[in-house]
Design a protein around this motif. Structure first.
Motif, PDB file in Angstrom:
ATOM      1  N   GLY A  53     -13.498  19.064   4.545  1.00  0.00           N
ATOM      2  CA  GLY A  53     -12.578  20.042   5.113  1.00  0.00           C
ATOM      3  C   GLY A  53     -11.541  19.480   6.069  1.00  0.00           C
ATOM      4  O   GLY A  53     -10.746  20.223   6.621  1.00  0.00           O
ATOM      5  N   HIS A  54     -11.540  18.165   6.266  1.00  0.00           N
ATOM      6  CA  HIS A  54     -10.582  17.528   7.170  1.00  0.00           C
ATOM      7  C   HIS A  54      -9.643  16.634   6.384  1.00  0.00           C
ATOM      8  O   HIS A  54     -10.094  15.795   5.605  1.00  0.00           O
ATOM      9  CB  HIS A  54     -11.306  16.702   8.240  1.00  0.00           C
ATOM     10  CG  HIS A  54     -12.219  17.505   9.089  1.00  0.00           C
ATOM     11  ND1 HIS A  54     -11.777  18.337  10.079  1.00  0.00           N
ATOM     12  CD2 HIS A  54     -13.571  17.609   9.074  1.00  0.00           C
ATOM     13  CE1 HIS A  54     -12.811  18.926  10.643  1.00  0.00           C
ATOM     14  NE2 HIS A  54     -13.919  18.506  10.056  1.00  0.00           N
ATOM     15  N   LYS A  55      -8.354  16.802   6.605  1.00  0.00           N
ATOM     16  CA  LYS A  55      -7.374  15.960   5.929  1.00  0.00           C
ATOM     17  C   LYS A  55      -7.213  14.647   6.685  1.00  0.00           C
ATOM     18  O   LYS A  55      -7.219  14.613   7.904  1.00  0.00           O
ATOM     19  CB  LYS A  55      -6.031  16.664   5.827  1.00  0.00           C
ATOM     20  CG  LYS A  55      -6.051  17.765   4.803  1.00  0.00           C
ATOM     21  CD  LYS A  55      -4.670  18.181   4.423  1.00  0.00           C
ATOM     22  CE  LYS A  55      -4.799  19.203   3.314  1.00  0.00           C
ATOM     23  NZ  LYS A  55      -3.573  19.431   2.621  1.00  0.00           N
ATOM     24  N   PRO A  77       0.818  -1.216   0.000  1.00  0.00           N
ATOM     25  CA  PRO A  77       0.000   0.000   0.000  1.00  0.00           C
ATOM     26  C   PRO A  77       0.852   1.267   0.000  1.00  0.00           C
ATOM     27  O   PRO A  77       1.971   1.272   0.509  1.00  0.00           O
ATOM     28  CB  PRO A  77      -0.803  -0.093   1.299  1.00  0.00           C
ATOM     29  CG  PRO A  77      -0.756  -1.523   1.686  1.00  0.00           C
ATOM     30  CD  PRO A  77       0.548  -2.054   1.168  1.00  0.00           C
ATOM     31  N   ARG A  78       0.272   2.299  -0.576  1.00  0.00           N
ATOM     32  CA  ARG A  78       0.881   3.634  -0.555  1.00  0.00           C
ATOM     33  C   ARG A  78      -0.075   4.564   0.158  1.00  0.00           C
ATOM     34  O   ARG A  78      -1.281   4.559  -0.092  1.00  0.00           O
ATOM     35  CB  ARG A  78       1.127   4.139  -1.978  1.00  0.00           C
ATOM     36  CG  ARG A  78       2.199   3.349  -2.679  1.00  0.00           C
ATOM     37  CD  ARG A  78       2.634   4.031  -3.938  1.00  0.00           C
ATOM     38  NE  ARG A  78       3.736   3.273  -4.533  1.00  0.00           N
ATOM     39  CZ  ARG A  78       3.971   3.218  -5.816  1.00  0.00           C
ATOM     40  NH1 ARG A  78       3.195   3.876  -6.653  1.00  0.00           N
ATOM     41  NH2 ARG A  78       4.981   2.519  -6.275  1.00  0.00           N
ATOM     42  N   LYS A  79       0.489   5.372   1.030  1.00  0.00           N
ATOM     43  CA  LYS A  79      -0.314   6.303   1.822  1.00  0.00           C
ATOM     44  C   LYS A  79      -0.399   7.636   1.081  1.00  0.00           C
ATOM     45  O   LYS A  79       0.609   8.155   0.613  1.00  0.00           O
ATOM     46  CB  LYS A  79       0.319   6.504   3.193  1.00  0.00           C
ATOM     47  CG  LYS A  79      -0.540   7.303   4.151  1.00  0.00           C
ATOM     48  CD  LYS A  79       0.109   7.398   5.504  1.00  0.00           C
ATOM     49  CE  LYS A  79      -0.195   6.110   6.245  1.00  0.00           C
ATOM     50  NZ  LYS A  79       0.068   6.204   7.680  1.00  0.00           N
ATOM     51  N   ARG A  80      -1.619   8.155   0.996  1.00  0.00           N
ATOM     52  CA  ARG A  80      -1.839   9.466   0.377  1.00  0.00           C
ATOM     53  C   ARG A  80      -2.840  10.236   1.231  1.00  0.00           C
ATOM     54  O   ARG A  80      -3.685   9.658   1.904  1.00  0.00           O
ATOM     55  CB  ARG A  80      -2.393   9.317  -1.037  1.00  0.00           C
ATOM     56  CG  ARG A  80      -1.442   8.567  -1.937  1.00  0.00           C
ATOM     57  CD  ARG A  80      -1.575   8.980  -3.367  1.00  0.00           C
ATOM     58  NE  ARG A  80      -0.618   8.240  -4.166  1.00  0.00           N
ATOM     59  CZ  ARG A  80      -0.889   7.628  -5.283  1.00  0.00           C
ATOM     60  NH1 ARG A  80      -2.105   7.674  -5.774  1.00  0.00           N
ATOM     61  NH2 ARG A  80       0.045   6.990  -5.949  1.00  0.00           N
ATOM     62  N   SER A  81      -2.731  11.548   1.160  1.00  0.00           N
ATOM     63  CA  SER A  81      -3.654  12.408   1.903  1.00  0.00           C
ATOM     64  C   SER A  81      -4.848  12.764   1.038  1.00  0.00           C
ATOM     65  O   SER A  81      -4.720  13.003  -0.158  1.00  0.00           O
ATOM     66  CB  SER A  81      -2.956  13.700   2.330  1.00  0.00           C
ATOM     67  OG  SER A  81      -1.967  13.414   3.276  1.00  0.00           O
ATOM     68  N   VAL A  82      -6.012  12.773   1.671  1.00  0.00           N
ATOM     69  CA  VAL A  82      -7.239  13.231   1.029  1.00  0.00           C
ATOM     70  C   VAL A  82      -7.946  14.165   1.999  1.00  0.00           C
ATOM     71  O   VAL A  82      -7.651  14.171   3.194  1.00  0.00           O
ATOM     72  CB  VAL A  82      -8.180  12.063   0.634  1.00  0.00           C
ATOM     73  CG1 VAL A  82      -7.561  11.183  -0.419  1.00  0.00           C
ATOM     74  CG2 VAL A  82      -8.592  11.262   1.836  1.00  0.00           C
ATOM     75  N   GLU A  83      -8.850  14.948   1.460  1.00  0.00           N
ATOM     76  CA  GLU A  83      -9.617  15.865   2.294  1.00  0.00           C
ATOM     77  C   GLU A  83     -11.090  15.492   2.203  1.00  0.00           C
ATOM     78  O   GLU A  83     -11.643  15.385   1.111  1.00  0.00           O
ATOM     79  CB  GLU A  83      -9.407  17.302   1.827  1.00  0.00           C
ATOM     80  CG  GLU A  83      -9.942  18.324   2.780  1.00  0.00           C
ATOM     81  CD  GLU A  83      -9.516  19.727   2.400  1.00  0.00           C
ATOM     82  OE1 GLU A  83     -10.412  20.596   2.398  1.00  0.00           O
ATOM     83  OE2 GLU A  83      -8.334  19.946   2.111  1.00  0.00           O
ATOM     84  N   LEU A  97     -15.932  13.707 -10.923  1.00  0.00           N
ATOM     85  CA  LEU A  97     -15.715  14.231  -9.575  1.00  0.00           C
ATOM     86  C   LEU A  97     -14.234  14.231  -9.245  1.00  0.00           C
ATOM     87  O   LEU A  97     -13.504  13.339  -9.685  1.00  0.00           O
ATOM     88  CB  LEU A  97     -16.407  13.336  -8.534  1.00  0.00           C
ATOM     89  CG  LEU A  97     -17.910  13.232  -8.542  1.00  0.00           C
ATOM     90  CD1 LEU A  97     -18.361  12.124  -7.595  1.00  0.00           C
ATOM     91  CD2 LEU A  97     -18.514  14.549  -8.132  1.00  0.00           C
ATOM     92  N   PRO A  98     -13.800  15.186  -8.434  1.00  0.00           N
ATOM     93  CA  PRO A  98     -12.444  15.080  -7.903  1.00  0.00           C
ATOM     94  C   PRO A  98     -12.343  13.844  -6.999  1.00  0.00           C
ATOM     95  O   PRO A  98     -13.352  13.395  -6.436  1.00  0.00           O
ATOM     96  CB  PRO A  98     -12.264  16.355  -7.072  1.00  0.00           C
ATOM     97  CG  PRO A  98     -13.356  17.275  -7.496  1.00  0.00           C
ATOM     98  CD  PRO A  98     -14.477  16.401  -8.000  1.00  0.00           C
ATOM     99  N   VAL A  99     -11.161  13.300  -6.870  1.00  0.00           N
ATOM    100  CA  VAL A  99     -10.951  12.123  -6.026  1.00  0.00           C
ATOM    101  C   VAL A  99     -11.462  12.385  -4.614  1.00  0.00           C
ATOM    102  O   VAL A  99     -12.142  11.536  -4.024  1.00  0.00           O
ATOM    103  CB  VAL A  99      -9.467  11.700  -6.013  1.00  0.00           C
ATOM    104  CG1 VAL A  99      -9.211  10.632  -4.967  1.00  0.00           C
ATOM    105  CG2 VAL A  99      -9.052  11.193  -7.386  1.00  0.00           C
ATOM    106  N   ASN A 100     -11.177  13.559  -4.057  1.00  0.00           N
ATOM    107  CA  ASN A 100     -11.637  13.874  -2.690  1.00  0.00           C
ATOM    108  C   ASN A 100     -13.153  13.783  -2.583  1.00  0.00           C
ATOM    109  O   ASN A 100     -13.683  13.303  -1.573  1.00  0.00           O
ATOM    110  CB  ASN A 100     -11.175  15.264  -2.265  1.00  0.00           C
ATOM    111  CG  ASN A 100      -9.698  15.330  -1.962  1.00  0.00           C
ATOM    112  OD1 ASN A 100      -9.034  14.319  -1.794  1.00  0.00           O
ATOM    113  ND2 ASN A 100      -9.172  16.536  -1.900  1.00  0.00           N
ATOM    114  N   ALA A 101     -13.860  14.243  -3.609  1.00  0.00           N
ATOM    115  CA  ALA A 101     -15.329  14.206  -3.577  1.00  0.00           C
ATOM    116  C   ALA A 101     -15.836  12.768  -3.632  1.00  0.00           C
ATOM    117  O   ALA A 101     -16.794  12.412  -2.933  1.00  0.00           O
ATOM    118  CB  ALA A 101     -15.903  15.027  -4.724  1.00  0.00           C
ATOM    119  N   LEU A 102     -15.204  11.934  -4.459  1.00  0.00           N
ATOM    120  CA  LEU A 102     -15.622  10.535  -4.521  1.00  0.00           C
ATOM    121  C   LEU A 102     -15.335   9.827  -3.204  1.00  0.00           C
ATOM    122  O   LEU A 102     -16.169   9.071  -2.704  1.00  0.00           O
ATOM    123  CB  LEU A 102     -14.940   9.809  -5.684  1.00  0.00           C
ATOM    124  CG  LEU A 102     -15.325   8.342  -5.863  1.00  0.00           C
ATOM    125  CD1 LEU A 102     -16.840   8.164  -6.009  1.00  0.00           C
ATOM    126  CD2 LEU A 102     -14.585   7.740  -7.050  1.00  0.00           C
TER     127      LEU A 102
END
Length: 82
Positions: free
Chosen positions: A18-20, A9-15, A42-47
């Motif tokens: 409004g919270h990361k 797995p690779r760790k990535r940040s999403v929001e 949709l943006p990835v964060n929205a999905l």
């Protein structure tokens, strides 16, 4: 895209709302998530936020990374049935 699905797995940040937060997914699932967000327009964060909202409503909510993997597999199944 990664040539082999057997990659750690690779760790990535999403929001989300409004919270990361960070999510660890295998590269194959990151690729699938980006493709699904593009199909949905949709943006990835929205999905991810949509998947998160659905998972919270589940009778036995899984962790977010598991929910994303399950959502992606269910999406693949839905699309293959069409």
């Amino acid at each position: 895209m990664i040539d082999t699905p057997y990659h750690p797995p690779r760790k990535r940040s999403v929001e989300i709302a409004g919270h990361k937060t960070s999510i660890s997914l295998e590269p194959l699932f990151w690729d699938m998530l980006h493709e699904a967000s593009a199909r949905a327009g949709l943006p990835v964060n929205a999905l991810v936020a949509k998947i998160d909202a659905e998972r919270i409503e589940a009778e036995h909510p899984p962790g977010l990374a598991t929910a994303i993997r399950l959502w992606l597999v269910a999406d693949l199944r839905r699309r293959s049935d069409q």
